[in-house]
Design an enzyme around this catalytic site. Sequence first.
Site, PDB file in Angstrom:
ATOM      1  N   GLY A 337       0.825  -1.216   0.000  1.00 54.63           N
ATOM      2  CA  GLY A 337       0.000   0.000   0.000  1.00 54.63           C
ATOM      3  C   GLY A 337       0.853   1.257   0.000  1.00 54.63           C
ATOM      4  N   GLU A 361      19.035  -6.091 -23.407  1.00 53.43           N
ATOM      5  CA  GLU A 361      19.473  -7.297 -24.144  1.00 53.43           C
ATOM      6  C   GLU A 361      18.363  -7.842 -25.035  1.00 53.43           C
ATOM      7  OE1 GLU A 361      22.259  -9.917 -22.434  1.00 53.43           O
ATOM      8  OE2 GLU A 361      23.194  -8.363 -21.233  1.00 53.43           O
TER       9      GLU A 361
HETATM   10  N1  CAA Z   1      23.001 -17.002 -32.977  1.00 54.76           N
HETATM   11  C1  CAA Z   1      23.893 -17.028 -34.019  1.00 54.76           C
HETATM   12  N2  CAA Z   1      23.654 -16.391 -35.187  1.00 54.76           N
HETATM   13  C2  CAA Z   1      22.487 -15.741 -35.322  1.00 54.76           C
HETATM   14  C3  CAA Z   1      21.531 -15.680 -34.294  1.00 54.76           C
HETATM   15  C4  CAA Z   1      21.830 -16.355 -33.072  1.00 54.76           C
HETATM   16  N3  CAA Z   1      20.976 -16.353 -32.055  1.00 54.76           N
HETATM   17  N4  CAA Z   1      20.479 -14.939 -34.695  1.00 54.76           N
HETATM   18  C5  CAA Z   1      20.759 -14.558 -35.954  1.00 54.76           C
HETATM   19  N5  CAA Z   1      21.978 -15.031 -36.324  1.00 54.76           N
HETATM   20  C6  CAA Z   1      22.616 -14.870 -37.628  1.00 54.76           C
HETATM   21  C7  CAA Z   1      21.722 -15.460 -38.711  1.00 54.76           C
HETATM   22  O1  CAA Z   1      21.958 -16.821 -38.888  1.00 54.76           O
HETATM   23  C8  CAA Z   1      22.116 -14.644 -39.912  1.00 54.76           C
HETATM   24  O2  CAA Z   1      23.333 -15.148 -40.434  1.00 54.76           O
HETATM   25  P1  CAA Z   1      23.550 -15.337 -42.029  1.00 54.76           P
HETATM   26  O3  CAA Z   1      23.518 -13.942 -42.586  1.00 54.76           O
HETATM   27  O4  CAA Z   1      24.877 -15.972 -42.133  1.00 54.76           O
HETATM   28  O5  CAA Z   1      22.415 -16.161 -42.509  1.00 54.76           O
HETATM   29  C9  CAA Z   1      22.435 -13.268 -39.335  1.00 54.76           C
HETATM   30  O6  CAA Z   1      22.714 -13.494 -37.955  1.00 54.76           O
HETATM   31  C10 CAA Z   1      21.282 -12.291 -39.468  1.00 54.76           C
HETATM   32  O7  CAA Z   1      20.171 -12.861 -38.829  1.00 54.76           O
HETATM   33  P2  CAA Z   1      18.696 -12.268 -38.995  1.00 54.76           P
HETATM   34  O8  CAA Z   1      18.383 -12.144 -40.456  1.00 54.76           O
HETATM   35  O9  CAA Z   1      17.785 -13.056 -38.136  1.00 54.76           O
HETATM   36  O10 CAA Z   1      18.900 -10.774 -38.419  1.00 54.76           O
HETATM   37  P3  CAA Z   1      17.869  -9.586 -38.226  1.00 54.76           P
HETATM   38  O11 CAA Z   1      18.477  -8.352 -38.770  1.00 54.76           O
HETATM   39  O12 CAA Z   1      16.515  -9.986 -38.732  1.00 54.76           O
HETATM   40  O13 CAA Z   1      17.845  -9.382 -36.632  1.00 54.76           O
HETATM   41  C11 CAA Z   1      17.143  -9.752 -34.365  1.00 54.76           C
HETATM   42  C12 CAA Z   1      17.516 -10.365 -35.741  1.00 54.76           C
HETATM   43  C13 CAA Z   1      16.781 -10.965 -33.524  1.00 54.76           C
HETATM   44  C14 CAA Z   1      15.995  -8.799 -34.432  1.00 54.76           C
HETATM   45  C15 CAA Z   1      18.411  -9.058 -33.789  1.00 54.76           C
HETATM   46  O14 CAA Z   1      18.690  -7.849 -34.481  1.00 54.76           O
HETATM   47  C16 CAA Z   1      18.267  -8.721 -32.306  1.00 54.76           C
HETATM   48  O15 CAA Z   1      18.451  -9.582 -31.445  1.00 54.76           O
HETATM   49  N6  CAA Z   1      17.967  -7.433 -31.981  1.00 54.76           N
HETATM   50  C17 CAA Z   1      18.001  -6.983 -30.594  1.00 54.76           C
HETATM   51  C18 CAA Z   1      19.392  -6.512 -30.257  1.00 54.76           C
HETATM   52  C19 CAA Z   1      19.642  -6.514 -28.784  1.00 54.76           C
HETATM   53  O16 CAA Z   1      19.313  -7.452 -28.074  1.00 54.76           O
HETATM   54  N7  CAA Z   1      20.294  -5.438 -28.329  1.00 54.76           N
HETATM   55  C20 CAA Z   1      20.646  -5.283 -26.938  1.00 54.76           C
HETATM   56  C21 CAA Z   1      22.114  -5.063 -26.792  1.00 54.76           C
HETATM   57  S1  CAA Z   1      22.524  -5.116 -25.073  1.00 54.76           S
HETATM   58  C22 CAA Z   1      23.311  -3.661 -24.808  1.00 54.76           C
HETATM   59  O17 CAA Z   1      23.718  -3.032 -25.721  1.00 54.76           O
HETATM   60  C23 CAA Z   1      23.425  -3.178 -23.383  1.00 54.76           C
HETATM   61  C24 CAA Z   1      24.558  -3.739 -22.590  1.00 54.76           C
HETATM   62  O18 CAA Z   1      25.297  -3.043 -21.931  1.00 54.76           O
HETATM   63  C25 CAA Z   1      24.716  -5.191 -22.551  1.00 54.76           C
END
Ligand code: CAA
Length: 378
Positions: A337, A361
Amino acid sequence: MSFLPSPDQQALVDATRSFVQAEVGPLVADDDRDERFRKELIPRFGEMGLTGVPIPEKWGGLGLGYSEYALVIEEIARVSPAYAIAVAVSGLPQVILARYGSDGQKRRLLPELASGRHLGAFALSEPGSGSDAASLRTTAVRYGDRYVLNGGKMWITHGPYADVIIVMARTGGNGARGISAFVVEGGAKGLSFGRAEDKMGLRSSPTHAMTLEDVEVAADDLVGREGQGFTIAMAALDSGRITIGATAVGLSRAAADAAAAYARTREQFGKAIIDFQGVGFMIADMAIATESAALLVRKAAWLKDQGLPFTQEAAMAKCAATDAAMRVTTDAVQVLGGYGYTREYPVERMMRDAKVMQIVEGTNQIQRLVISRHIARG
Ligand code: CAA
């Protein structure tokens, strides 16, 4: 399959709990108010082995799995989500180097990071590239045996305190395949940071913008191959999402415990408020949400430890655990509350800390995208 920690895992949990309660617990409320991060605590975590849990012993870690790592992070987060995030983010470069780094990079960087003597950071996001990480614009141009990096990064957890930063930069054309990963050392010439962001929560975990202006690194500082950076970042985030899930579970446990303790002792209308169904059921729902989230986190960690695919499960764990933490912490404020809305009790901080878990992330919308793409592929 066991749902209970093994005796060794329980001993690690108990040691972590005692350490964090004694060393960090008394600082949490004041440091949240003052936005204070104490880098000097990180080597203390390191002395306990907590900064390199999944890193091979050969490189200075404990050589354990993500099952143990998630339990450790959960336990730290019960007391301080900010330091759970500090340890988890410092783990990202370690996980990257352990898997993709050259022997020289491992030898040079891992023992210091795994021991907590050095702090690691991760730089992927930019002002114009958050969820669409593959559109990043920071460049790395090769000149002989050096690369020169230029660009701006955002949301760098403890950036100015970091000794080692893994920076994603473009070495090739547009899209994911043009991105490479580099080791940039803290204090490198041309590296600078903006002021700490004035955040709603997680205020003891400083977050900064980062500028790279003609930052030179050696060709040997390329991690993996040119063009492999996006895959490296995604693989690191898969693992990171387990630790964010674990942080959220720890936060939920703390909030659920605080709400239950209050509801057992606070009396209204002649009885403890937990005995009113409206409150008792809220406490029950907190327990259900927390326990379900913990199981998803444990499953994702277990899959990773078995060497099985875990991208989808890590996204599920991160999404479910952080949505649960938002709900549980909000309800904890409700149970307390008016008191819950004040800084006299910790639940208002927990509610503020929970919000960012749904964002970092990979937003929970991105987690759902990852999950639905996996399901669509059949
Ligand atoms: N593991 C390995 N490879 C992967 C993968 C994974 N989980 N996901 C995708 N890939 C590879 C794919 O196989 C592909 O490879 P090829 O070109 O050889 O085929 C390539 O990566 C591109 O994949 P997508 O076409 O799926 O990529 P996309 O542009 O559509 O994006 C997404 C995918 C999931 C949206 C990604 O952009 C994403 O996760 N976005 C969020 C980013 C994020 O989490 N940012 C937070 C950062 S944390 C931070 O910065 C703060 C800190 O201090 C920690």
